[in-house]
Design an enzyme around this catalytic site. Structure first.
Site, mmCIF file in Angstrom:
data_model
loop_
_atom_site.group_PDB
_atom_site.id
_atom_site.type_symbol
_atom_site.label_atom_id
_atom_site.label_comp_id
_atom_site.label_asym_id
_atom_site.label_seq_id
_atom_site.Cartn_x
_atom_site.Cartn_y
_atom_site.Cartn_z
ATOM 1 N N CYS A 149 0.812 -1.176 -0.025
ATOM 2 C CA CYS A 149 0.011 0.024 -0.053
ATOM 3 C C CYS A 149 0.930 1.279 -0.210
ATOM 4 O O CYS A 149 0.657 2.154 -0.986
ATOM 5 C CB CYS A 149 -1.008 0.029 1.033
ATOM 6 S SG CYS A 149 -0.075 -0.565 2.833
ATOM 7 N N TYR A 150 1.679 1.333 0.939
ATOM 8 C CA TYR A 150 2.736 2.558 0.807
ATOM 9 C C TYR A 150 3.352 2.556 -0.319
ATOM 10 O O TYR A 150 3.565 3.609 -0.984
ATOM 11 C CB TYR A 150 3.416 2.484 2.085
ATOM 12 C CG TYR A 150 3.103 3.082 3.608
ATOM 13 C CD1 TYR A 150 2.611 4.204 3.558
ATOM 14 C CD2 TYR A 150 3.406 2.129 4.538
ATOM 15 C CE1 TYR A 150 2.166 4.520 5.040
ATOM 16 C CE2 TYR A 150 2.717 2.311 5.841
ATOM 17 C CZ TYR A 150 2.318 3.638 6.118
ATOM 18 O OH TYR A 150 1.691 4.040 7.216
#
Length: 342
Positions: A149-150
């Site tokens: 996600c990051y």
């Protein structure tokens, strides 16, 4: 119809996959596995899927995964690598939402994830599933490593600057914030309501597992080594990632035009008008990365704001996007939801 299996269907990314795939017009859900919940109807655990998913959880051994066209792993790190080879040998395509195949340097992966890799020879074959970079490779892949996600928010934010060669690569900085669903569906003190609500804190400042994944991508974009600092924070949100990115530009360039041109054909990257500040709620439930680019006070410092829903473009939505590409479907099939407001 594409016959789909999901290994690890009881976590947040698993139920998000189910939400998206249950209304996919070209998908037939064949199996959803959970050793602990085997026999339980999926809709009993996730009432939002009542009338949409009629399957019960099964064990991986009973699921018949080898008869699927594609299997998604929504499991903890280290699970997919134990089962992937057998599935590939059976002609099944694999999309891993965990980190088992993301980092090409196996020794580096083992250092960060504290385990021996079970199939290091497959790491080279795995295609990193960021469609905005690797679309053509995804089309021909057997094994896709779905990005974190990051890493999705940060890489999409920095990509135009590094591809164009206009940013100084020695001091790239990502100051990123995530909602608590990014920690997964488990009981841990730091994500209890009484701990996370009305609170905001940095964590893993000395080193986060997503750092080598992001750095690997940035160095590919830049064509050489980069200096990269990454500091994640936990916010009292359920969903959402907000990444504030910093870079110095080495040339006089129209940043707005640069970003708009790079992403003009990307359905799931929205470059906002000059001066805008994207909000996490604008992408809640949507498979979209929303980006705004600023030059601070006329200086050489560029600030890029990048927001995604960590469970959608940061996980399950991007995995479905990869599946669509893999099977020659329209990329936005089952992914046309707009963000939910309020």
């Amino acid at each position: 119809m594409i016959k789909v299996g999901i290994v690890g269907g009881t976590g947040y990314t698993g139920v998000e996959l189910l939400r998206l795939l249950a209304r996919h017009p070209e998908v037939e859900l064949k199996a959803i596995t959970s050793r602990k919940e085997a026999g339980m109807p999926v809709a009993d655990m996730f009432p939002n899927l009542r009338g949409r998913v009629g399957l019960a959880f099964s064990t991986p051994e009973e699921a018949g995964l080898e008869t699927c066209d594609v299997v998604f792993f929504a499991t903890p790190n280290g699970v997919a690598m134990q089962q992937t080879r057998a599935l590939l040998d059976a002609g099944v395509k694999v999309i891993d939402l965990a980190a088992d195949f993301r980092i090409k340097d196996v020794a580096e992966w083992q250092k960060w994830y504290k385990m021996e890799h079970a199939c290091p020879d497959l790491v080279d074959e795995a295609v990193y599933g960021l469609p905005e970079i690797n679309r053509d490779k995804i089309k021909a892949a057997r094994l896709i490593a779905n990005p974190g996600c990051y890493p999705t928010a940060v890489q999409l934010g920095f990509l135009p600057l590094l591809e164009a060669g206009v940013a100084e690569t020695g001091t790239l900085i990502a100051d990123a914030k995530s909602g608590v669903s990014g920690a997964g569906r488990k009981a841990e003190t730091h994500i209890l309501f009484a701990e996370a609500a009305d609170n905001f804190k940095a964590y893993a400042v000395g080193g986060h597992r997503h750092w080598p994944e992001i750095k690997q991508g940035l160095e590919i974009f830049a064509g050489g080594p980069v200096g990269f600092t990454f500091v994640p924070h936990l916010t009292p949100l359920i969903r959402g990632i907000h990444a504030t990115l910093y870079a110095r530009v080495s040339a006089d360039v129209d940043l707005q035009a640069l970003y708009e041109k790079r992403y003009t054909d990307e359905a799931f990257v929205d470059v906002m008008p000059a001066g805008a500040c994207p909000e996490t709620r604008s992408v809640r439930g949507a498979n979209v990365c929303r980006i705004a680019v600023h030059r601070q006070q006329g200086s050489d410092m560029v600030i890029v704001l990048s927001v995604i829903d960590n469970l959608v473009k940061g996980a399950a939505g991007q995995a479905v996007q990869n599946m669509n590409i893999l099977f020659g479907l329209a990329e936005d099939t089952a992914l046309s939801d707009v963000g939910m407001l309020p």
